[in-house]
Design a protein around this motif. Structure first.
Motif, PDB file in Angstrom:
ATOM      1  N   GLU A   1     -49.678 -43.922  37.029  1.00 36.53           N
ATOM      2  CA  GLU A   1     -49.970 -45.112  36.113  1.00 36.53           C
ATOM      3  C   GLU A   1     -49.030 -45.321  34.959  1.00 36.53           C
ATOM      4  O   GLU A   1     -48.475 -46.477  34.361  1.00 36.53           O
ATOM      5  N   VAL A   2     -48.929 -43.910  34.214  1.00 33.00           N
ATOM      6  CA  VAL A   2     -47.761 -44.171  32.847  1.00 33.00           C
ATOM      7  C   VAL A   2     -46.590 -43.765  33.092  1.00 33.00           C
ATOM      8  O   VAL A   2     -45.707 -43.821  32.488  1.00 33.00           O
ATOM      9  N   GLY A   3     -46.058 -43.587  34.537  1.00 38.19           N
ATOM     10  CA  GLY A   3     -44.860 -43.708  34.811  1.00 38.19           C
ATOM     11  C   GLY A   3     -44.326 -42.227  34.817  1.00 38.19           C
ATOM     12  O   GLY A   3     -42.858 -42.085  34.984  1.00 38.19           O
ATOM     13  N   GLY A   4     -45.185 -41.053  35.017  1.00 38.58           N
ATOM     14  CA  GLY A   4     -44.631 -39.819  35.149  1.00 38.58           C
ATOM     15  C   GLY A   4     -43.967 -39.272  33.996  1.00 38.58           C
ATOM     16  O   GLY A   4     -44.211 -39.729  32.726  1.00 38.58           O
ATOM     17  N   PHE A   5     -43.194 -38.153  34.215  1.00 31.85           N
ATOM     18  CA  PHE A   5     -42.496 -37.396  33.062  1.00 31.85           C
ATOM     19  C   PHE A   5     -41.160 -38.223  32.856  1.00 31.85           C
ATOM     20  O   PHE A   5     -40.608 -38.715  33.893  1.00 31.85           O
ATOM     21  N   ASP A   6     -40.752 -38.397  31.568  1.00 32.83           N
ATOM     22  CA  ASP A   6     -39.707 -39.191  31.221  1.00 32.83           C
ATOM     23  C   ASP A   6     -38.410 -38.330  31.711  1.00 32.83           C
ATOM     24  O   ASP A   6     -38.251 -37.107  30.805  1.00 32.83           O
ATOM     25  N   GLU A   7     -37.668 -38.604  32.478  1.00 29.72           N
ATOM     26  CA  GLU A   7     -36.663 -37.648  32.918  1.00 29.72           C
ATOM     27  C   GLU A   7     -35.315 -37.769  32.138  1.00 29.72           C
ATOM     28  O   GLU A   7     -34.339 -36.921  32.400  1.00 29.72           O
ATOM     29  N   ARG A   8     -35.339 -38.577  31.040  1.00 24.04           N
ATOM     30  CA  ARG A   8     -34.208 -38.646  30.007  1.00 24.04           C
ATOM     31  C   ARG A   8     -34.279 -37.614  29.036  1.00 24.04           C
ATOM     32  O   ARG A   8     -33.641 -37.146  28.138  1.00 24.04           O
ATOM     33  N   LEU A   9     -35.461 -36.774  28.964  1.00 20.53           N
ATOM     34  CA  LEU A   9     -36.042 -35.974  27.879  1.00 20.53           C
ATOM     35  C   LEU A   9     -35.827 -34.325  28.442  1.00 20.53           C
ATOM     36  O   LEU A   9     -35.803 -34.113  29.720  1.00 20.53           O
ATOM     37  N   ASP A  10     -35.547 -33.539  27.449  1.00 23.02           N
ATOM     38  CA  ASP A  10     -35.575 -32.159  27.771  1.00 23.02           C
ATOM     39  C   ASP A  10     -36.885 -31.691  27.896  1.00 23.02           C
ATOM     40  O   ASP A  10     -38.088 -32.638  28.076  1.00 23.02           O
ATOM     41  N   GLU A  11     -37.218 -30.522  28.449  1.00 24.83           N
ATOM     42  CA  GLU A  11     -38.348 -29.804  28.929  1.00 24.83           C
ATOM     43  C   GLU A  11     -39.394 -29.990  27.771  1.00 24.83           C
ATOM     44  O   GLU A  11     -40.508 -30.528  28.309  1.00 24.83           O
ATOM     45  N   ARG A  12     -39.247 -29.341  26.594  1.00 24.62           N
ATOM     46  CA  ARG A  12     -40.122 -29.739  25.799  1.00 24.62           C
ATOM     47  C   ARG A  12     -40.862 -30.955  25.401  1.00 24.62           C
ATOM     48  O   ARG A  12     -41.853 -31.448  25.245  1.00 24.62           O
ATOM     49  N   ASP A  13     -39.523 -31.989  25.175  1.00 26.73           N
ATOM     50  CA  ASP A  13     -40.068 -33.119  24.754  1.00 26.73           C
ATOM     51  C   ASP A  13     -40.827 -34.222  26.141  1.00 26.73           C
ATOM     52  O   ASP A  13     -41.329 -34.819  25.723  1.00 26.73           O
ATOM     53  N   ALA A  14     -40.305 -33.835  27.218  1.00 23.73           N
ATOM     54  CA  ALA A  14     -40.835 -34.381  28.432  1.00 23.73           C
ATOM     55  C   ALA A  14     -42.422 -34.151  28.311  1.00 23.73           C
ATOM     56  O   ALA A  14     -43.088 -35.152  28.641  1.00 23.73           O
ATOM     57  N   GLN A  15     -42.623 -32.912  28.126  1.00 26.46           N
ATOM     58  CA  GLN A  15     -44.343 -32.566  28.198  1.00 26.46           C
ATOM     59  C   GLN A  15     -44.974 -33.356  27.036  1.00 26.46           C
ATOM     60  O   GLN A  15     -46.227 -33.855  27.321  1.00 26.46           O
ATOM     61  N   GLN A  16     -44.180 -33.099  25.896  1.00 24.95           N
ATOM     62  CA  GLN A  16     -44.832 -33.597  24.723  1.00 24.95           C
ATOM     63  C   GLN A  16     -45.039 -35.289  24.810  1.00 24.95           C
ATOM     64  O   GLN A  16     -46.128 -36.075  24.450  1.00 24.95           O
ATOM     65  N   ASP A  17     -43.956 -36.152  25.313  1.00 22.48           N
ATOM     66  CA  ASP A  17     -43.928 -37.371  25.418  1.00 22.48           C
ATOM     67  C   ASP A  17     -45.220 -37.727  26.426  1.00 22.48           C
ATOM     68  O   ASP A  17     -45.690 -38.809  26.273  1.00 22.48           O
ATOM     69  N   LEU A  18     -45.431 -37.241  27.604  1.00 18.12           N
ATOM     70  CA  LEU A  18     -46.394 -37.208  28.368  1.00 18.12           C
ATOM     71  C   LEU A  18     -47.757 -37.284  27.687  1.00 18.12           C
ATOM     72  O   LEU A  18     -48.528 -38.168  28.029  1.00 18.12           O
ATOM     73  N   CYS A  19     -48.180 -36.328  27.120  1.00 16.39           N
ATOM     74  CA  CYS A  19     -49.160 -36.272  26.162  1.00 16.39           C
ATOM     75  C   CYS A  19     -49.434 -37.632  25.442  1.00 16.39           C
ATOM     76  O   CYS A  19     -50.626 -38.132  25.400  1.00 16.39           O
ATOM     77  N   SER A  20     -48.459 -37.969  24.625  1.00 16.95           N
ATOM     78  CA  SER A  20     -48.439 -38.878  23.817  1.00 16.95           C
ATOM     79  C   SER A  20     -48.746 -40.299  24.467  1.00 16.95           C
ATOM     80  O   SER A  20     -49.624 -41.215  24.320  1.00 16.95           O
ATOM     81  N   ARG A  21     -48.012 -40.482  25.702  1.00 19.29           N
ATOM     82  CA  ARG A  21     -48.295 -41.683  26.535  1.00 19.29           C
ATOM     83  C   ARG A  21     -49.507 -41.829  27.076  1.00 19.29           C
ATOM     84  O   ARG A  21     -50.236 -42.904  27.525  1.00 19.29           O
ATOM     85  N   ILE A  22     -50.258 -40.638  27.637  1.00 18.83           N
ATOM     86  CA  ILE A  22     -51.572 -40.714  28.192  1.00 18.83           C
ATOM     87  C   ILE A  22     -52.534 -41.075  27.090  1.00 18.83           C
ATOM     88  O   ILE A  22     -53.611 -41.748  27.289  1.00 18.83           O
ATOM     89  N   LYS A  23     -52.438 -40.176  25.798  1.00 13.62           N
ATOM     90  CA  LYS A  23     -53.364 -40.630  24.818  1.00 13.62           C
ATOM     91  C   LYS A  23     -53.405 -42.307  24.538  1.00 13.62           C
ATOM     92  O   LYS A  23     -54.241 -42.932  24.350  1.00 13.62           O
ATOM     93  N   ASP A  24     -51.838 -42.960  24.618  1.00 11.33           N
ATOM     94  CA  ASP A  24     -51.883 -44.250  24.315  1.00 11.33           C
ATOM     95  C   ASP A  24     -52.384 -45.237  25.401  1.00 11.33           C
ATOM     96  O   ASP A  24     -52.969 -46.402  25.269  1.00 11.33           O
ATOM     97  N   PHE A  25     -52.474 -44.534  26.686  1.00 14.45           N
ATOM     98  CA  PHE A  25     -53.107 -45.203  27.616  1.00 14.45           C
ATOM     99  C   PHE A  25     -54.735 -45.322  27.703  1.00 14.45           C
ATOM    100  O   PHE A  25     -55.433 -46.084  28.304  1.00 14.45           O
ATOM    101  N   GLY A  26     -55.346 -44.715  26.683  1.00 16.77           N
ATOM    102  CA  GLY A  26     -56.606 -44.547  26.274  1.00 16.77           C
ATOM    103  C   GLY A  26     -57.407 -43.260  27.057  1.00 16.77           C
ATOM    104  O   GLY A  26     -58.910 -43.496  27.038  1.00 16.77           O
ATOM    105  N   ARG A  27     -56.598 -42.552  27.640  1.00 16.68           N
ATOM    106  CA  ARG A  27     -57.460 -41.276  28.189  1.00 16.68           C
ATOM    107  C   ARG A  27     -57.282 -40.159  27.254  1.00 16.68           C
ATOM    108  O   ARG A  27     -56.333 -40.007  26.524  1.00 16.68           O
ATOM    109  N   ASP A  28     -58.006 -39.079  27.319  1.00 19.31           N
ATOM    110  CA  ASP A  28     -57.943 -37.941  26.450  1.00 19.31           C
ATOM    111  C   ASP A  28     -57.237 -36.728  26.941  1.00 19.31           C
ATOM    112  O   ASP A  28     -56.713 -36.687  28.023  1.00 19.31           O
TER     113      ASP A  28
END
Length: 220
Positions: free
Chosen positions: A176-203
């Motif tokens: 739903e949030v579009g998966g991992f951002d493939e433009r980012l490196d390993e660390r930032d891709a995981q951190q970014d996913l956490c942020s987008r899921i929180k912005d989506f309203g989930r814990d």
């Protein structure tokens, strides 16, 4: 309850110094899977980018039930994880790097957490890095407060995720949030996913009982 374990492997995980780390990881996981087979349906998907054909044949021969997804080009962590997620049959996805060994009992704990915390769409674990330098061990974790410790949970901020941190994610929310951002490196891709899921309203929850050890050369 069902779970798909998605393992990212590349040519760096298959070398004379470290051996075939994907093979070693699947061997350990298979013991865990066999122990809880009557409680859960678990599939293993290895997304292998850039390894030698002999490595793939070895994995297929030793673990015929494991789905091997080969790629002739080397994929980033985000690309590998997205590919595995799209092929997964389960509702919950556990993402691992081939050089990340889970502690004994972590699979069953992952399944329990999904049931006990339905509003949590992403859990990330505690990673220890083994190396030969000063201190010999490093950990990525968030200092817990007393209430969260009592619940077995720790808050997600202000931790910076390492590239091999295990992540347990709801497949539906991930897509739903579009998966991992493939433009980012390993660390930032995981951190970014956490942020987008929180912005989506989930814990998003850090849970220190999902423990893993990084045995890869990058830990040095």
């Amino acid at each position: 309850m069902d779970l798909t374990i998605i393992i990212r492997s590349d040519k760096g995980h298959n070398n004379p110094q470290a051996g075939n780390q994907a093979e070693a990881l699947v061997s350990v996981l298979q013991l865990e899977i066999d122990a809880i087979r009557d409680q859960a349906m678990i599939e293993v998907v290895v997304v292998d980018s850039g390894s030698a054909d002999s490595d793939l044949r070895s994995l297929t021969r030793l673990f015929p039930s494991v789905r091997i997804v080969p790629s002739e080009v080397e994929l980033s962590l985000a690309q590998s994880y997205n590919l595995g997620a799209n092929l997964a049959r389960s509702r919950s996805l556990l993402f691992l790097s081939a050089d990340t060994l889970l502690a004994h009992g972590s699979l069953l704990k992952c399944l329990d957490m999904v049931v006990e915390h339905p509003r949590v769409s992403l859990f990330y674990g505690e990673l220890f890095a083994i190396n030969n330098g000063p201190g010999g061990k490093a950990a990525h974790k968030t200092p817990p407060d007393a209430e969260d410790v009592a619940k077995g949970l720790t808050p997600p901020q202000p931790v910076r995720l390492g590239p091999s941190v295990p992540m347990l994610v709801s497949k539906s929310v991930l897509l739903e949030v579009g998966g991992f951002d493939e433009r980012l490196d390993e660390r930032d891709a995981q951190q970014d996913l956490c942020s987008r899921i929180k912005d989506f309203g989930r814990d998003v929850i850090a849970w220190e009982e999902i423990r893993a050890v990084d045995i890869g050369p990058s830990a040095a």
